[in-house]
Motif scaffolding. Structure first.
Motif, PDB file in Angstrom:
ATOM      1  N   ASP A 184      -2.269   6.813  -1.931  1.00 32.87           N
ATOM      2  CA  ASP A 184      -3.539   6.240  -1.515  1.00 32.87           C
ATOM      3  C   ASP A 184      -3.958   5.135  -2.480  1.00 32.87           C
ATOM      4  O   ASP A 184      -5.087   5.098  -2.975  1.00 32.87           O
ATOM      5  CB  ASP A 184      -4.617   7.327  -1.417  1.00 32.87           C
ATOM      6  N   TRP A 232       0.854  -1.182   0.000  1.00 35.30           N
ATOM      7  CA  TRP A 232       0.000   0.000   0.000  1.00 35.30           C
ATOM      8  C   TRP A 232       0.885   1.225   0.000  1.00 35.30           C
ATOM      9  O   TRP A 232       1.789   1.340   0.823  1.00 35.30           O
ATOM     10  CB  TRP A 232      -0.916   0.020   1.216  1.00 35.30           C
ATOM     11  N   ARG A 233       0.656   2.137  -0.958  1.00 35.87           N
ATOM     12  CA  ARG A 233       1.401   3.392  -1.020  1.00 35.87           C
ATOM     13  C   ARG A 233       0.562   4.486  -0.381  1.00 35.87           C
ATOM     14  O   ARG A 233      -0.421   4.952  -0.969  1.00 35.87           O
ATOM     15  CB  ARG A 233       1.705   3.756  -2.480  1.00 35.87           C
ATOM     16  N   ILE A 234       0.935   4.884   0.827  1.00 35.76           N
ATOM     17  CA  ILE A 234       0.198   5.914   1.560  1.00 35.76           C
ATOM     18  C   ILE A 234       0.218   7.228   0.794  1.00 35.76           C
ATOM     19  O   ILE A 234      -0.790   7.928   0.719  1.00 35.76           O
ATOM     20  CB  ILE A 234       0.792   6.093   2.975  1.00 35.76           C
ATOM     21  N   ASP A 235       1.359   7.555   0.193  1.00 32.58           N
ATOM     22  CA  ASP A 235       1.483   8.833  -0.513  1.00 32.58           C
ATOM     23  C   ASP A 235       0.564   8.934  -1.719  1.00 32.58           C
ATOM     24  O   ASP A 235       0.160  10.020  -2.113  1.00 32.58           O
ATOM     25  CB  ASP A 235       2.935   9.089  -0.920  1.00 32.58           C
ATOM     26  N   THR A 264     -10.524   0.868   4.211  1.00 26.36           N
ATOM     27  CA  THR A 264      -9.188   1.133   4.735  1.00 26.36           C
ATOM     28  C   THR A 264      -8.162   0.487   3.806  1.00 26.36           C
ATOM     29  O   THR A 264      -8.508  -0.340   2.949  1.00 26.36           O
ATOM     30  CB  THR A 264      -9.018   0.541   6.139  1.00 26.36           C
ATOM     31  N   ALA A 265      -6.913   0.832   4.004  1.00 32.71           N
ATOM     32  CA  ALA A 265      -5.843   0.196   3.228  1.00 32.71           C
ATOM     33  C   ALA A 265      -5.868  -1.310   3.451  1.00 32.71           C
ATOM     34  O   ALA A 265      -5.701  -2.088   2.501  1.00 32.71           O
ATOM     35  CB  ALA A 265      -4.490   0.784   3.619  1.00 32.71           C
TER      36      ALA A 265
END
Length: 94
Positions: free
Chosen positions: A14, A9-12, A44-45
């Motif tokens: 999303d 999962w890439r938080i930056d 959620t992720a």
């Protein structure tokens, strides 16, 4: 756990990103696509990654289809919910 396709999962961004070995590219699926696929207004992720694991074959098939259309610019591409749904239907009919 990731099998042939590695994912994270890439938080930056999303978005979920997984490798597509056949094209040597990375494939991105934004949270909004998961929202449409799961019919969950705020997945959620972790929800997204679980859905990806459960339906991995459809993601792989959609990525194969998209990457097979021609060169992948920048060695990365996105999948949208329509492409993943199409792959799900094809696998179920299959």
């Amino acid at each position: 756990m990731a099998g042939i396709f590695d994912y994270d999962w890439r938080i930056d961004l999303d978005a979920l990103v997984f490798s597509h070995p056949a094209s040597g590219s990375r494939c991105f699926v934004h949270r909004l696509a998961f929202r449409a696929l799961t019919r969950n207004a705020s997945p959620t992720a972790q929800d997204c990654m679980r859905w990806f694991i459960r339906h991995r074959a459809a993601f792989e098939a959609a990525a194969d289809e998209k990457a097979g259309r021609g060169p992948v610019p920048g060695n990365a591409f996105n999948l949208n919910s329509r492409e993943i749904r199409r792959a799900l239907r094809m696998l179920r009919a299959g």
